[in-house]
Scaffold this active site. Sequence first.
Site, PDB file in Angstrom:
ATOM      1  N   CYS A 255      24.091 -60.859 111.450  1.00 28.82           N
ATOM      2  CA  CYS A 255      22.718 -61.059 111.905  1.00 28.82           C
ATOM      3  C   CYS A 255      22.785 -62.011 113.090  1.00 28.82           C
ATOM      4  O   CYS A 255      23.308 -63.129 112.957  1.00 28.82           O
ATOM      5  CB  CYS A 255      21.917 -61.687 110.760  1.00 28.82           C
ATOM      6  SG  CYS A 255      20.247 -62.182 111.205  1.00 28.82           S
TER       7      CYS A 255
ATOM      8  N   CYS B 115      20.460 -57.503 118.233  1.00 32.27           N
ATOM      9  CA  CYS B 115      20.012 -57.631 116.840  1.00 32.27           C
ATOM     10  C   CYS B 115      20.655 -56.476 116.088  1.00 32.27           C
ATOM     11  O   CYS B 115      20.668 -55.343 116.581  1.00 32.27           O
ATOM     12  CB  CYS B 115      18.486 -57.535 116.769  1.00 32.27           C
ATOM     13  SG  CYS B 115      17.832 -57.318 115.089  1.00 32.27           S
TER      14      CYS B 115
ATOM     15  N   GLY C 138      13.493 -63.195 112.373  1.00 28.94           N
ATOM     16  CA  GLY C 138      13.304 -63.361 113.823  1.00 28.94           C
ATOM     17  C   GLY C 138      12.328 -64.437 114.261  1.00 28.94           C
ATOM     18  O   GLY C 138      12.538 -65.090 115.267  1.00 28.94           O
TER      19      GLY C 138
HETATM   20  N1  DGL Z   1      19.258 -58.212 112.018  1.00 32.37           N
HETATM   21  C1  DGL Z   1      18.873 -59.476 112.512  1.00 32.37           C
HETATM   22  C2  DGL Z   1      19.499 -59.901 113.781  1.00 32.37           C
HETATM   23  O1  DGL Z   1      20.566 -59.444 114.094  1.00 32.37           O
HETATM   24  C3  DGL Z   1      17.625 -60.128 112.094  1.00 32.37           C
HETATM   25  C4  DGL Z   1      16.362 -59.462 112.392  1.00 32.37           C
HETATM   26  C5  DGL Z   1      15.215 -60.171 111.752  1.00 32.37           C
HETATM   27  O2  DGL Z   1      15.262 -60.390 110.545  1.00 32.37           O
HETATM   28  O3  DGL Z   1      14.284 -60.534 112.475  1.00 32.37           O
HETATM   29  O4  DGL Z   1      18.967 -60.719 114.501  1.00 32.37           O
END
Ligand code: DGL
Length: 248
Positions: free
Chosen positions: A71, A181, A41
């Site tokens: 992601c 997310c 992020g």
């Molecule tokens: N699961 C991720 C997303 O959809 C990433 C979260 C992260 O690693 O900060 O943005």
Amino acid sequence: MAHIGIFDSGSGGLSVLREIRKILPEQRYIYFSDNAHCPYGEKSAGYIIERSRAITEMMLSEGAEAVVVACNTATAAAIATLRAEYSIPFVGMEPAVKPAATGTVTGVVGVLATAGTLKAPKYLNTKGLYEDAVRIVERVGKGFVELVEAMELDGPHAEAVVRASLEPLLAEGADTIVLGCTHYPFLLPLMQRIAPAGVSFIDPAPAVARRLLDVLRTNGIPLTDPDPGVELRSSGDDTTLKKLFELI
Ligand code: DGL
């Protein structure tokens, strides 16, 4: 061996795998959690592109026929590069602003996502299409990814962390919250308890699963595999990955 590759910075992309398996249960998947480098992020786009390339190379060397970037942050930073550099199809996450803008009654849409997603041109373009019609308010889900990676999906600490980002959106009148997310759907039961009745949450994962089905069909990729199932891999400790997989 032929398979569909799915990756995320951590275990969050399992919320996407869950929806994909509902409509493609006989397929073979390799799910890769890049948790040694999680969270994505706050990382630079260049760093995320490098990680996404390395993961794609690994998946290609083992016969991936398509890759799902499960992601939002990696989709925003890297999917255009991946599509330009590799010939297999890539399916990414779309912030679900459109269904939220259609569904809101108060005219205020809340978006919860990482800092990387909220500042990326991909998200800003999508937002630009709807902000004349509705008001869009945003918050980073600060600490949400860490909660999920620690398997802390409930309890007083998790509730305080989730309230700190969700309540400001509710206070601004948002009645429709976009989960931007892939980690956040694992905190949905907690968010639903905090939010008043009438607030809805939109997870783009079912739409992404339908998109994958279309992409496989269009590219002539078989929808089933003689050896169906999911192989879980990670760049770090896989305790949470295995536990969350049991929940989906
Ligand atoms: N699961 C991720 C997303 O959809 C990433 C979260 C992260 O690693 O900060 O943005």
